[in-house]
Design an enzyme around this catalytic site. Structure first.
Site, short mmCIF file in Angstrom:
data_model
loop_
_atom_site.label_atom_id
_atom_site.label_comp_id
_atom_site.label_asym_id
_atom_site.label_seq_id
_atom_site.Cartn_x
_atom_site.Cartn_y
_atom_site.Cartn_z
N ASN A 30 32.97 42.35 39.07
CA ASN A 30 33.22 41.00 39.42
C ASN A 30 34.56 40.46 39.30
OD1 ASN A 30 33.99 39.88 36.63
ND2 ASN A 30 32.12 41.05 36.19
N LEU A 31 34.66 39.57 39.78
CA LEU A 31 36.29 38.91 40.23
C LEU A 31 36.91 38.37 39.16
CD1 LEU A 31 35.33 37.06 43.60
CD2 LEU A 31 36.65 39.14 43.21
#
Ligand code: C5P
Length: 224
Positions: A30-31
């Site tokens: 994820n970011l």
């Protein structure tokens, strides 16, 4: 000079994303940049604490004086954190831990050969590190984070109860991942308040210092 509000305390922080392998070269992640967790580790160290930072894959320098353990997957983060957590006074779970991982790890790179259909994966649930630590017989003071796209206060409240932690911190800023500025919503059994006080945004290091001061204040009451 700032008073050392966490002098003699031990603080454990998780930060960054996790990476859940699909095959030797691919995975689900994820970011999360890890910036908030690293800023909290730095602020806790500045406040006099002995700090351990368990980091997923991030591109950030270790704050001065902080002990760092690098991990990749949620299971590795769990295995690094859970056995040592009871030795700490405070556990701050900022990591964006993947909720699921591929049920099996392909031993070789999955190839796009012939007329085969696109591969599909079964997912299995990862352990909840924060809930596990909060359920220890003598848990540290546990702080959870909530990155939600809607209904932040309601989600933070339910997280407080579901994970049985005394404090949940919500990200108020839109799309905070990777950004340097944010504002936070602190939610506990008594109510909620914003950081920085009075609204607006602040850089993550400033927010981390404000949050560490809040945690230090609550810790005394928690351990009394
Ligand atoms: O359940 P959810 O992911 O929304 O909860 C977020 C909070 O729980 C964060 O503090 C995160 O670090 C922690 N968490 C965890 N282990 C997981 C999932 C979330 O420690 N497997």
């Amino acid at each position: 000079l700032r008073p050392k509000s966490l002098l003699g305390r031990k603080v454990l922080v998780t930060a960054g994303p996790t990476f859940e392998a699909i095959d030797p070269v691919r995975g689900i992640t994820n970011l999360s940049s890890g910036k908030m967790g690293f800023a909290i580790a730095r602020a806790a160290r500045e406040a006099g604490a002995e700090v351990t930072l368990v980091a997923g894959p991030v591109a950030l320098a270790t704050p001065r004086g902080v002990r760092r353990l690098d991990v990749r997957s949620a299971q590795e983060m769990h295995d690094a954190v859970v056995p040592i957590a009871a030795q700490y006074d405070v556990f701050v779970a900022t990591a964006a831990v993947a909720d699921w991982r591929p049920a099996t790890l392909a031993p070789h790179k999955i190839k796009k050969d012939g007329k085969k259909l696109a591969p599909s994966f079964e997912l299995t649930e990862n352990p909840d590190i924060l809930a596990t630590v909060a359920a220890l017989p003598k848990p540290p003071y546990c702080v959870g984070f909530a990155a939600e796209s809607e209904n932040l206060l309601a989600h933070a409240r339910s997280k407080l109860e579901r994970k049985r932690v005394p404090l949940v911190v919500g990200n108020l800023g839109p799309a905070t991942f990777g950004k340097d500025h944010n504002s936070l919503l602190l939610v506990d059994a008594q109510g909620h308040r914003e950081l920085p006080p009075g609204g607006g945004m602040a850089d993550k290091q400033t927010l981390a210092r404000l949050l560490v001061a809040e945690i230090a204040g609550r810790l005394a009451a928690y351990q009394a």
